[in-house]
Write an enzyme that holds these catalytic residues in place. Structure first.
Site, mmCIF file in Angstrom:
data_model
loop_
_atom_site.group_PDB
_atom_site.id
_atom_site.type_symbol
_atom_site.label_atom_id
_atom_site.label_comp_id
_atom_site.label_asym_id
_atom_site.label_seq_id
_atom_site.Cartn_x
_atom_site.Cartn_y
_atom_site.Cartn_z
ATOM 1 N N LEU A 33 45.311 47.054 8.921
ATOM 2 C CA LEU A 33 44.085 47.290 9.695
ATOM 3 C C LEU A 33 42.996 47.986 8.870
ATOM 4 O O LEU A 33 42.128 48.659 9.433
ATOM 5 C CB LEU A 33 44.375 48.087 10.982
ATOM 6 C CG LEU A 33 45.417 47.457 11.921
ATOM 7 C CD1 LEU A 33 45.611 48.327 13.180
ATOM 8 C CD2 LEU A 33 45.015 46.039 12.343
ATOM 9 N N ASN A 35 40.614 46.524 7.434
ATOM 10 C CA ASN A 35 39.332 45.839 7.676
ATOM 11 C C ASN A 35 39.359 45.077 9.002
ATOM 12 O O ASN A 35 38.747 44.021 9.127
ATOM 13 C CB ASN A 35 39.033 44.869 6.515
ATOM 14 C CG ASN A 35 37.581 44.441 6.479
ATOM 15 O OD1 ASN A 35 36.689 45.232 6.803
ATOM 16 N ND2 ASN A 35 37.333 43.190 6.118
ATOM 17 N N SER A 124 40.259 31.008 -3.395
ATOM 18 C CA SER A 124 38.823 30.911 -3.113
ATOM 19 C C SER A 124 38.154 29.996 -4.113
ATOM 20 O O SER A 124 38.584 29.905 -5.272
ATOM 21 C CB SER A 124 38.217 32.321 -3.230
ATOM 22 O OG SER A 124 36.819 32.250 -3.267
ATOM 23 N N TYR A 148 37.075 40.785 -8.095
ATOM 24 C CA TYR A 148 37.659 40.062 -6.954
ATOM 25 C C TYR A 148 38.124 38.675 -7.404
ATOM 26 O O TYR A 148 39.257 38.256 -7.139
ATOM 27 C CB TYR A 148 36.631 39.942 -5.812
ATOM 28 C CG TYR A 148 37.027 38.948 -4.750
ATOM 29 C CD1 TYR A 148 38.060 39.229 -3.861
ATOM 30 C CD2 TYR A 148 36.392 37.706 -4.647
ATOM 31 C CE1 TYR A 148 38.446 38.307 -2.889
ATOM 32 C CE2 TYR A 148 36.762 36.786 -3.680
ATOM 33 C CZ TYR A 148 37.789 37.085 -2.805
ATOM 34 O OH TYR A 148 38.175 36.175 -1.858
ATOM 35 N N LYS A 152 42.053 36.734 -7.720
ATOM 36 C CA LYS A 152 42.477 35.413 -7.196
ATOM 37 C C LYS A 152 43.069 34.567 -8.319
ATOM 38 O O LYS A 152 44.079 33.874 -8.134
ATOM 39 C CB LYS A 152 41.288 34.692 -6.541
ATOM 40 C CG LYS A 152 40.809 35.345 -5.252
ATOM 41 C CD LYS A 152 41.854 35.276 -4.148
ATOM 42 C CE LYS A 152 41.441 36.001 -2.894
ATOM 43 N NZ LYS A 152 42.540 36.225 -1.943
ATOM 44 N N PHE A 177 36.029 27.292 0.616
ATOM 45 C CA PHE A 177 34.610 27.367 0.280
ATOM 46 C C PHE A 177 33.992 28.477 1.157
ATOM 47 O O PHE A 177 34.488 29.589 1.136
ATOM 48 C CB PHE A 177 33.979 25.966 0.319
ATOM 49 C CG PHE A 177 34.338 25.248 -0.970
ATOM 50 C CD1 PHE A 177 35.662 24.872 -1.239
ATOM 51 C CD2 PHE A 177 33.410 25.068 -1.973
ATOM 52 C CE1 PHE A 177 36.029 24.321 -2.472
ATOM 53 C CE2 PHE A 177 33.764 24.513 -3.202
ATOM 54 C CZ PHE A 177 35.066 24.135 -3.455
ATOM 55 N N LEU A 199 25.986 35.716 3.888
ATOM 56 C CA LEU A 199 24.763 35.245 4.544
ATOM 57 C C LEU A 199 24.873 35.157 6.067
ATOM 58 O O LEU A 199 24.043 35.716 6.792
ATOM 59 C CB LEU A 199 24.384 33.864 3.979
ATOM 60 C CG LEU A 199 23.165 33.223 4.649
ATOM 61 C CD1 LEU A 199 21.889 33.990 4.322
ATOM 62 C CD2 LEU A 199 23.026 31.759 4.226
ATOM 63 N N ARG A 292 20.281 37.234 -6.338
ATOM 64 C CA ARG A 292 21.332 38.253 -6.364
ATOM 65 C C ARG A 292 22.125 38.058 -7.655
ATOM 66 O O ARG A 292 22.576 36.939 -7.934
ATOM 67 C CB ARG A 292 22.233 38.063 -5.135
ATOM 68 C CG ARG A 292 23.362 39.069 -5.024
ATOM 69 C CD ARG A 292 24.062 38.973 -3.675
ATOM 70 N NE ARG A 292 24.742 37.694 -3.455
ATOM 71 C CZ ARG A 292 25.453 37.387 -2.369
ATOM 72 N NH1 ARG A 292 25.577 38.282 -1.385
ATOM 73 N NH2 ARG A 292 26.030 36.218 -2.246
#
Ligand code: NAD
Ligand code: UD1
Length: 332
Positions: A33, A35, A124, A148, A152, A177, A199, A292
């Protein structure tokens, strides 16, 4: 059959539990928990009429894992648990390696100990780095631009090493994706803590008036309208992709499968803002600002392998993604 879902209280895990239960599987969730909240499992139960079993605990805790594998006859594991914020991973890399890499190694060790060798892992599209060509097929070279992404890559490699170390592993590495949307009931969805990094949750909060404007990061990319282009996939399509991957794994003797879960369709930031305006009936103000750092111009999936191997393809379009996200965002 009982399926262990690590990180099952999170965004993608909770939607996948709905799809699993509706396909007839029993589910036990392991989540610390960090997140999410356990209340999401009550919401899952409202949708499916079945509450998944819940163990609050950490995938890094070997004793917790051993007790869980003793208590349940687990057939397969769907492994979602992990940290996922790219920006945070550059500030706290060790937390990311500890959670995502060490945590995964603990989990796979406990599976091995218990003789459970069927696994679906959340990878990912970030493992493709800056695309050399589009669409992205699974054999595109891999790279990582941030901690990150590195975690992966490492877990993908760990699974490959494990697969070759002994017979009988049935593994699917699923490269997502951009998952967006919510269950059509509006009972579960994405609930980011603090300011959303991605986004669509940000756009949703602007539509409700919680935030004043969207910052559109860059309008000088080599894309049709100059803004970044992505392959947005409805989280319920993604959930169904997991059920298909699980079914596939359960009927092969051994295999290491790596597949994209995307739609193969590409939409810009402005396309998504406009679709959300349609869904919400609100005007969504935005500013065009600088790119960004670390962002790529465009990214979308080659979906052929997922269809060939799993008989799966995404069915929902961006309007449905935005309609469902709006229903969730405006829940009472
Ligand atoms: P999420 O944060 O909503 O869910 C992850 C869940 O894992 C949370 O409930 C969290 O509490 C739990 N968790 C984290 N560390 C844990 C630990 N050590 N032990 C037990 N539980 C732990 O994230 P999500 O969007 O549902 O993502 C699920 C997986 O999919 C992650 O591995 C993520 O990296 C991967 N992924 C997500 C996206 C995306 O855009 N959401 C894209 C590609 C891949
Ligand atoms: C992000 C992660 C990626 C992860 C993916 C999964 C980064 C750098 N990358 O990818 O590792 O696999 O999520 O969902 O975080 N945008 C804006 N304004 C915003 C937020 C985003 O204009 O406030 C733009 C971005 O520049 C991009 C698009 O929207 O063009 C999508 O961004 P986002 O939702 O953060 O996803 P990705 O960057 O694709």
């Amino acid at each position: 059959m009982t399926i262990l879902v690590t990180g099952g209280a999170g965004f993608i895990g909770s939607h996948t539990i709905v799809a699993l239960q509706q396909a007839g599987y029993r589910v036990v969730v392991l989540d610390n928990l960090c997140n999410s909240t356990a209340a999401v499992l009550d919401a899952v139960a409202k949708i499916t009429s079945v509450k998944p079993d819940f163990v609050q605990g950490d995938i890094r805790n070997a004793a917790t894992l051993a007790t869980l594998f003793d208590a349940y006859k687990i057939t397969a594991v769907l492994h979602f648990a992990g940290l996922k914020a790219v920006g945070e991973s550059t500030q706290k890399p060790l937390a990311y390696y500890d959670n995502n890499v060490h945590g995964s190694a603990q989990l796979f060790g406990a599976m091995q100990q218990a003789g459970v060798k069927t696994l679906v892992f959340s990878s990912s599209a970030t493992v493709y780095g800056d695309p050399q060509h589009l669409p992205l097929a699974e054999d595109h070279p891999r790279s990582a631009a941030n901690p990150y992404g590195h975690t992966k890559l490492v877990v993908e490699d760990m699974l490959e090493n494990l697969y070759h170390s002994e017979a009988g592993w049935r593994m699917a590495r699923l490269r997502y994706f951009n998952p967006v949307g919510a269950h059509p009931s509006g009972l579960i969805g994405e609930a980011p803590q603090g300011v959303p990094n991605n986004l669509m949750p940000y756009v949703a909060q602007v539509a409700t008036g919680r935030r004043p404007k969207v910052q559109v990061y860059g309008n000088d990319y080599n894309t049709p309208d100059g803004t970044g282009v992505r392959d947005y996939i409805h989280v319920m399509d993604l959930a169904q992709g997991h059920v298909q991957a699980l079914k596939y794994c359960l009927q092969v003797e051994q295999e290491l499968l790596t597949v994209n879960l995307g739609t193969g369709k590409a939409y810009s930031v402005l396309d998504m803002i406009h679709a959300f305006e349609q869904a919400s009936g609100k005007t969504i103000p935005y500013d065009l600002v600088a790119r960004r750092p670390g962002d790529i111009a465009a990214c979308w999936a080659d979906t052929a392998l997922a269809y060939q191997k799993l008989g799966w393809r995404a069915e929902k379009g961006i309007q449905e993604m935005c309609n469902d996200a709006w229903r969730w965002e405006t829940r009472s």
